[in-house]
Design an enzyme around this catalytic site. Structure first.
Site, PDB file in Angstrom:
ATOM      1  N   LYS A 111       0.851  -1.191   0.000  1.00  0.00           N
ATOM      2  CA  LYS A 111       0.000   0.000   0.000  1.00  0.00           C
ATOM      3  C   LYS A 111       0.879   1.230   0.000  1.00  0.00           C
ATOM      4  O   LYS A 111       1.986   1.208   0.536  1.00  0.00           O
ATOM      5  CB  LYS A 111      -0.882   0.016   1.265  1.00  0.00           C
TER       6      LYS A 111
HETATM    7  N1  GLU Z   1      -7.315   0.027  -3.231  1.00  0.00           N
HETATM    8  C1  GLU Z   1      -8.072  -1.157  -3.499  1.00  0.00           C
HETATM    9  C2  GLU Z   1      -8.093  -2.064  -2.280  1.00  0.00           C
HETATM   10  O1  GLU Z   1      -7.905  -1.623  -1.179  1.00  0.00           O
HETATM   11  C3  GLU Z   1      -7.645  -1.857  -4.771  1.00  0.00           C
HETATM   12  C4  GLU Z   1      -6.236  -2.374  -4.782  1.00  0.00           C
HETATM   13  C5  GLU Z   1      -5.796  -2.908  -6.134  1.00  0.00           C
HETATM   14  O2  GLU Z   1      -6.608  -3.014  -7.041  1.00  0.00           O
HETATM   15  O3  GLU Z   1      -4.609  -3.230  -6.228  1.00  0.00           O
HETATM   16  O4  GLU Z   1      -8.366  -3.228  -2.373  1.00  0.00           O
END
Ligand code: GLU
Length: 421
Positions: A111
């Site tokens: 993240k």
């Molecule tokens: N931000 C989204 C999540 O928390 C998508 C992450 C992604 O598609 O890599 O799952």
């Protein structure tokens, strides 16, 4: 129950660690793997100078936390917000590892976040910040290394800038370095709605599992961003009654159901859901505690805490956001026999469609929207089933079952790969 202060309760890293420890203990996970999986494998902090429109230079702090690459490249979104913290990004990175493992797609977890207030920045400032953040991380990103995606306050445009910046450094266009891109730049059909579509699938599955009817099923959605708005619209189309929408600046309530399509148009015109004619104004805090069958927290962390959990009246809580329920609140909801579809399962539609986008980019062959949606729904329904069966078999709640299933899958990979010396 051990009493902990609210400050600790709402620390997302502690919330993640509490569930991880509990699940790892239930799994009898050996100590070495426990230590390995408890902490992220890499934490990158960057200080990003940006030329602002007024001629000054501002320095923003950004993070990228890579929790695990055991099952494949790191995967996870990037958020822009004033209250981003390293502990939050750590938790979100770990949740991505577990989320990808729950739906069994070949990614690890990561993240990113930048401390900034995007509402106060011009489009040019946002672009320069995004490009410099990407450049600072350049050696850590890549289709086989770490693949970012949208999250809170980032969108297709931000992903396009990341793709372009990375490509300029590589001297070739590399679309698969990031997902959630615009369609014309190698994005996938269905990606934008995918998290919301996944929530709708989860609610269908939960009703079926609990043998409850869909007709007249009242839903309250907290957060009307990409996840909440798409979930509400798709669920309205399926026949659910969307009786309440709660946003930061206030909420709406209509016992007969809110027309979500009209509400989306209203929001586009006015920049807020407030003042919408098709519902009464309502207090957002109160809406969380209002009568309904399904409550969907779809904004950000710590919405259901020890302060309000005992007042939640929903039969089902389906977590569109990451970490909306604290570990202490989990226990209160469990006592009230509320059925939880936990975040790492409930909102996995987004990353599953991201996986499809990555596959399509690498193949250079793009699927019809019906193919994306059908494959998405299949994976999610199967994952729901895996989690509830696991919960039954091990006599644990859905959240712990999802963690156990995920941790077990990641641990199994690491055992086979061994520890490199
Ligand atoms: N931000 C989204 C999540 O928390 C998508 C992450 C992604 O598609 O890599 O799952």
């Amino acid at each position: 129950m051990e009493t902990i202060s609210l400050e600790h309760e709402i620390n997302p890293w502690e919330a993640q660690a509490a569930r991880f420890d509990f699940a790892a203990q239930k799994l009898n996970l050996d100590e070495g793997l426990w230590k390995l999986l408890r902490s992220p494998s890499r934490e990158i902090i960057v200080h990003i100078p940006v030329s602002m429109d007024d001629g000054s230079v501002e320095v923003f702090t950004g993070y990228r936390v890579q929790h695990s690459i055991a099952r494949g490249p790191c995967k996870g979104g990037i958020r822009y917000a004033p209250d981003v913290t390293l502990d939050e990004i750590r938790a979100l990175a770990s949740w991505m590892t577990w989320k990808c493992a729950v739906v069994n797609i070949p990614f690890g977890g990561a993240k990113g976040g930048v401390i900034c207030d995007p509402k106060k920045m011009s489009i040019g400032e946002l672009e320069r910040m995004t490009r410099r953040y990407t450049a600072e991380l350049i050696e850590f990103l890549g289709p086989e290394k770490d693949v970012p995606a949208p999250d809170v306050n980032t969108n297709e445009q931000v992903m396009a800038w990341i793709m372009d910046t990375y490509s300029m450094h590589m001297r070739q266009t590399v679309t698969s370095v990031v997902t959630g891109k615009p369609l014309a730049l190698g994005g996938s059909r269905g990606r934008r709605e995918a998290t919301g579509r996944g929530i709708a699938v989860m609610c269908d599955e939960a009703l079926r599992y609990l043998k409850l009817p869909r007709a007249g099923c009242r839903v309250i959605v907290q957060g009307f961003g990409n996840v909440g708005a798409n979930a509400a619209r798709l669920m309205m189309e399926k026949g659910y009654l969307i009786v309440g929408i709660a946003e930061q600046d206030g909420g709406l309530y209509n016992n007969n159901g809110i027309d979500v399509t009209l509400l989306q148009q209203h929001r586009e015109r006015n920049g807020t859901i407030l003042g919408f004619k098709g519902a009464e104004g309502a207090d957002s805090t109160g809406l969380l505690q209002a009568e309904c069958e399904i409550l969907i927290p779809a904004a950000t962390e710590n919405v259901i805490t020890s302060r309000n959990a005992d007042r939640i009246k929903a039969r089902i809580v389906c977590e569109g956001a990451n970490g909306p329920t604290t570990a202490v609140a989990d226990e209160i909801l469990a006592d009230k026999k509320i059925f939880i579809v936990p975040d790492i399962l409930a909102n996995a539609g987004g990353v599953t469609a991201s996986y499809f986008e990555w596959v399509q980019d690498r193949q250079g062959y793009f699927w019809r929207e019906s193919v994306v949606n059908e494959r998405l729904e299949h994976i999610l329904a199967e994952s729901f089933d895996d989690v509830v069966r696991y919960a039954e078999a091990h006599a644990v709640n859905n959240r712990i079952a999802a963690y156990m299933l995920a941790i077990d899958r990641v641990a199994c990979t690491i055992r086979q790969r061994g520890i490199y010396a």
